[in-house]
Scaffold this motif. Structure first.
Motif, PDB file in Angstrom:
ATOM      1  N   LYS A   1      67.391  83.410  56.126  1.00 29.30           N
ATOM      2  CA  LYS A   1      67.261  82.848  54.793  1.00 29.30           C
ATOM      3  C   LYS A   1      67.896  83.771  53.767  1.00 29.30           C
TER       4      LYS A   1
ATOM      5  N   ASP B   1      69.377  83.073  49.473  1.00 29.17           N
ATOM      6  CA  ASP B   1      68.752  82.620  48.236  1.00 29.17           C
ATOM      7  C   ASP B   1      68.007  81.319  48.484  1.00 29.17           C
TER       8      ASP B   1
ATOM      9  N   GLY C   1      66.886  77.983  49.302  1.00 25.11           N
ATOM     10  CA  GLY C   1      67.517  76.783  49.842  1.00 25.11           C
ATOM     11  C   GLY C   1      68.740  77.025  50.689  1.00 25.11           C
ATOM     12  N   LEU C   2      69.192  78.267  50.853  1.00 25.17           N
ATOM     13  CA  LEU C   2      70.389  78.559  51.644  1.00 25.17           C
ATOM     14  C   LEU C   2      70.019  79.360  52.885  1.00 25.17           C
ATOM     15  N   TYR C   3      70.539  78.902  54.057  1.00 30.96           N
ATOM     16  CA  TYR C   3      70.271  79.560  55.327  1.00 30.96           C
ATOM     17  C   TYR C   3      71.578  79.647  56.102  1.00 30.96           C
ATOM     18  N   THR C   4      71.751  80.710  56.878  1.00 35.07           N
ATOM     19  CA  THR C   4      72.987  80.876  57.640  1.00 35.07           C
ATOM     20  C   THR C   4      72.687  81.283  59.081  1.00 35.07           C
TER      21      THR C   4
ATOM     22  N   ARG D   1      76.419  77.271  57.358  1.00 39.76           N
ATOM     23  CA  ARG D   1      75.649  77.419  56.126  1.00 39.76           C
ATOM     24  C   ARG D   1      74.870  76.129  55.865  1.00 39.76           C
ATOM     25  N   TYR D   2      73.566  76.274  55.801  1.00 43.77           N
ATOM     26  CA  TYR D   2      72.646  75.146  55.638  1.00 43.77           C
ATOM     27  C   TYR D   2      72.027  75.233  54.260  1.00 43.77           C
ATOM     28  N   ARG D   3      72.103  74.141  53.517  1.00 34.59           N
ATOM     29  CA  ARG D   3      71.460  74.108  52.202  1.00 34.59           C
ATOM     30  C   ARG D   3      70.463  72.959  52.160  1.00 34.59           C
TER      31      ARG D   3
ATOM     32  N   ALA E   1      69.456  67.524  53.921  1.00 33.05           N
ATOM     33  CA  ALA E   1      70.165  68.800  53.859  1.00 33.05           C
ATOM     34  C   ALA E   1      71.660  68.590  54.052  1.00 33.05           C
TER      35      ALA E   1
END
Length: 268
Positions: free
Chosen positions: A102, A104, A106-109, A183-185, A201
């Protein structure tokens, strides 16, 4: 300073480029005494190599006196592979992503981690790029893993089932067997009732400085026991419809000797 990126043998077309080497070519070079092409270069493990291949090549390199050349061997492959509980895959070779992190709000990579024996690469690997269906499956695993790791703390059912409602995908460029990041938002997450979580998402696969694939997805997480009862009802209904269709079709078809030897229509 020379650099060699080592990829799985299945990427033989890509391995013809300068600075790329197939795994079998690497093993052959490590067996070569004297002026090996590896001497004085940096060798880095690339896409498609399994854990056993990576460890075997490293041990062989150290035993052959290539410690300096292999001091960055795991530069791209040291990320932890997402396990079965996150990626919903029983075999390691079918997992395509690292454990999501995780950043910021809402953003996951996660990193793309290919294995040459992955189920989607065994029978369709053409050209030099990574097939689009592989990237799509990596994105599917990404939304499973992010949700499992970060978004189900308040979800009561112990056994849950993911239901995909909508998925849109676009491909903007080829991806090659080089490092890539997913990159997942998170767009929206709600829990309209205790046994249901709904998620929307977007995901992008990035390679270098550019996105190569984009995915928009809507899915929900449900109580597996409750959904199982509904699924069984729908399965029975679908089967009944097909059997009724077969009965109508078979009554209209004249019997042949071969048909007379099969099960009678009354058993359908």
């Amino acid at each position: 300073m020379g650099i060699y990126v080592v990829v799985a043998n299945q990427f033989e077309d890509f391995a013809r480029h300068e600075n790329v080497m197939s795994y079998s070519a690497l093993l052959q070079a490590l067996k070569t005494s004297g002026q090996s092409v590896l001497r004085g270069c940096k060798v880095i493990a690339g896409q498609g190599l399994g854990r056993k291949e990576i460890q075997h090549a490293y041990r062989m390199a150290i035993a052959s006196g290539y410690a300096d050349e292999f001091d960055h061997w795991n530069l791209w492959t040291d990320a932890e592979l997402a396990g079965q509980e996150l990626a919903h895959k029983r075999q390691r070779k079918n997992v395509l992503i690292s454990v999501p992190e995780k950043h910021d709000e809402g953003l996951y990579t996660a990193n793309l981690l290919l294995h040459a024996e992955n189920e989607l690469m065994l029978d369709h690997l053409t050209g030099q790029h990574v097939q689009g269906m592989v990237l799509l499956e990596a994105c599917r695993q990404m939304f499973l893993a992010v949700t499992e790791r970060f978004h189900l703390d308040d979800y009561k059912p112990h056994k849950r089932y993911f239901v995909l409602n909508e998925m849109n995908v676009r491909y903007t460029a080829f991806a090659f067997p080089l490092p890539a990041q997913i990159r997942y938002r998170l767009i929206d997450l709600k829990q309209p009732r205790p046994d249901r979580v709904e998620v929307q998402a977007t995901m992008e696969v990035w390679q270098g400085e550019h996105p190569v694939t984009g995915v928009e997805v809507k899915f929900c997480v449900m109580d597996a026991e409750r959904l199982g009862l509904r699924e069984a009802t729908l399965a029975s209904r679908a089967l009944s419809s097909q059997v009724s269709t077969l009965r109508r079709r078979l009554r209209m078809t004249p019997c042949t000797d071969a048909q007379l030897m099969t099960e009678p229509i009354s058993t359908l």
